[in-house]
Design an enzyme around this catalytic site. Structure first.
Site, mmCIF file in Angstrom:
data_model
loop_
_atom_site.group_PDB
_atom_site.id
_atom_site.type_symbol
_atom_site.label_atom_id
_atom_site.label_comp_id
_atom_site.label_asym_id
_atom_site.label_seq_id
_atom_site.Cartn_x
_atom_site.Cartn_y
_atom_site.Cartn_z
ATOM 1 N N SER A 1 61.455 27.009 10.940
ATOM 2 C CA SER A 1 61.437 28.117 11.899
ATOM 3 C C SER A 1 62.201 29.283 11.289
ATOM 4 C CB SER A 1 62.123 27.703 13.194
ATOM 5 O OG SER A 1 62.359 28.844 13.999
ATOM 6 N N TYR B 1 69.614 23.655 17.087
ATOM 7 C CA TYR B 1 68.250 23.804 16.549
ATOM 8 C C TYR B 1 68.215 24.708 15.316
ATOM 9 C CZ TYR B 1 63.307 25.030 16.263
ATOM 10 O OH TYR B 1 62.030 25.245 15.820
HETATM 11 N N1 LIG Z 1 56.417 26.326 19.159
HETATM 12 C C1 LIG Z 1 57.078 27.266 18.494
HETATM 13 O O1 LIG Z 1 57.140 28.437 18.917
HETATM 14 C C2 LIG Z 1 57.745 26.932 17.186
HETATM 15 C C3 LIG Z 1 58.379 27.979 16.495
HETATM 16 C C4 LIG Z 1 58.965 27.713 15.271
HETATM 17 C C5 LIG Z 1 58.933 26.429 14.751
HETATM 18 N N2 LIG Z 1 58.339 25.409 15.457
HETATM 19 C C6 LIG Z 1 58.345 24.075 14.842
HETATM 20 O O2 LIG Z 1 57.016 23.600 14.779
HETATM 21 C C7 LIG Z 1 57.015 22.169 14.898
HETATM 22 C C8 LIG Z 1 56.055 21.751 15.991
HETATM 23 O O3 LIG Z 1 56.513 22.322 17.196
HETATM 24 P P1 LIG Z 1 55.639 22.316 18.529
HETATM 25 O O4 LIG Z 1 55.782 23.665 19.120
HETATM 26 O O5 LIG Z 1 54.283 21.770 18.271
HETATM 27 O O6 LIG Z 1 56.515 21.287 19.388
HETATM 28 P P2 LIG Z 1 56.078 20.280 20.560
HETATM 29 O O7 LIG Z 1 54.937 20.851 21.329
HETATM 30 O O8 LIG Z 1 57.338 19.969 21.311
HETATM 31 O O9 LIG Z 1 55.587 19.018 19.757
HETATM 32 C C9 LIG Z 1 56.517 18.327 18.942
HETATM 33 C C10 LIG Z 1 55.860 17.085 18.406
HETATM 34 O O10 LIG Z 1 56.850 16.377 17.638
HETATM 35 C C11 LIG Z 1 56.831 15.019 18.025
HETATM 36 N N3 LIG Z 1 58.168 14.433 17.887
HETATM 37 C C12 LIG Z 1 59.332 14.924 18.383
HETATM 38 N N4 LIG Z 1 60.360 14.115 18.041
HETATM 39 C C13 LIG Z 1 59.826 13.098 17.299
HETATM 40 C C14 LIG Z 1 60.370 11.957 16.671
HETATM 41 N N5 LIG Z 1 61.682 11.719 16.663
HETATM 42 N N6 LIG Z 1 59.519 11.136 16.006
HETATM 43 C C15 LIG Z 1 58.197 11.404 15.980
HETATM 44 N N7 LIG Z 1 57.623 12.458 16.558
HETATM 45 C C16 LIG Z 1 58.427 13.295 17.220
HETATM 46 C C17 LIG Z 1 56.398 15.037 19.488
HETATM 47 O O11 LIG Z 1 55.856 13.807 19.807
HETATM 48 P P3 LIG Z 1 55.936 13.260 21.333
HETATM 49 O O12 LIG Z 1 55.140 14.198 22.153
HETATM 50 O O13 LIG Z 1 55.368 11.900 21.209
HETATM 51 O O14 LIG Z 1 57.380 13.295 21.687
HETATM 52 C C18 LIG Z 1 55.341 16.143 19.481
HETATM 53 O O15 LIG Z 1 54.091 15.651 19.063
HETATM 54 C C19 LIG Z 1 58.457 21.755 15.169
HETATM 55 O O16 LIG Z 1 59.059 21.330 13.956
HETATM 56 C C20 LIG Z 1 59.111 23.048 15.669
HETATM 57 O O17 LIG Z 1 60.492 23.092 15.397
HETATM 58 C C21 LIG Z 1 57.738 25.643 16.657
#
Ligand SMILES: NC(=O)c1ccc[n+]([C@@H]2O[C@H](COP(=O)([O-])OP(=O)(O)OC[C@H]3O[C@@H](n4cnc5c(N)ncnc54)[C@H](OP(=O)(O)O)[C@@H]3O)[C@@H](O)[C@H]2O)c1
Length: 155
Positions: free
Chosen positions: A62, A78
């Site tokens: 991020s 975070y």
């Molecule tokens: N959304 C944003 O605006 C944003 C911005 C910058 C960076 N990011 C990064 O992008 C990535 C994806 O984010 P997202 O927005 O798609 O988040 P999300 O909607 O919360 O999805 C996160 C995913 O990670 C899985 N997960 C979490 N903890 C885990 C663990 N300990 N072991 C295995 N799986 C795990 C979750 O699985 P479950 O559902 O089974 O828990 C879910 O599938 C993350 O690394 C986040 O930090 C996101």
């Protein structure tokens, strides 16, 4: 290719991610998924990746982890977890410099997923674009970089 996408924001209620009242259990939990989890999965997958023709590792980070940007909400578990993820990515890139494994970090931007309460401006499809680009880099592509859709992000 390995895309380490799993990540969590961690609890932020009651000052849990205010640095002056930081809840160390929250910090541990966030690091366990966002950093230690990446190391566990990467090291488990490396024997397989070494056997691939054009292996790629993409760690989803991020821009909140960029030390000079001061961007996004203040989340003192975070944001540093992503700073450390960037740093560990650079370590992998250096260690694997003599191999054909390209290791990079990507930032998806502010994406409407569960993570953001589906309130962000970018779609999940837009968010995956950088992961796909870094996972399909040509041989000779960048190593140990930090990118979003626009290009390089400063560390
Ligand atoms: N959304 C944003 O605006 C944003 C911005 C910058 C960076 N990011 C990064 O992008 C990535 C994806 O984010 P997202 O927005 O798609 O988040 P999300 O909607 O919360 O999805 C996160 C995913 O990670 C899985 N997960 C979490 N903890 C885990 C663990 N300990 N072991 C295995 N799986 C795990 C979750 O699985 P479950 O559902 O089974 O828990 C879910 O599938 C993350 O690394 C986040 O930090 C996101």
């Amino acid at each position: 290719m390995l895309v380490n996408n799993a990540g969590i924001g961690g609890r932020a209620d009651n000052g849990a991610q205010d640095p002056t009242t930081l809840d160390l259990d929250v910090l541990r939990t966030v690091l366990d998924t966002n950093v230690f989890g990446v190391v566990r999965v990467t090291n488990a997958m490396l024997p397989l990746l070494h056997r691939a023709e054009s292996p790629r590792i993409v760690n989803m980070s991020s821009n909140m982890g960029a030390l000079g940007l001061h961007t996004g909400p203040q989340l003192a578990a975070y944001a540093p977890s992503k700073t450390m993820l960037n740093s560990i990515t650079a370590q992998y890139a250096r260690r694997l410099a003599e191999t054909n494994i390209l290791v990079n970090t990507g930032c998806p931007g502010y994406v409407a997923t569960e993570f953001t309460g589906f309130a962000a401006s970018r779609t999940p499809e837009q968010g995956t674009a950088i992961a796909i680009r870094l996972a399909t880099l040509s041989d000779g592509g960048p190593r140990g970089g930090f990118f979003d859709e626009e290009g390089s992000i400063p560390w």
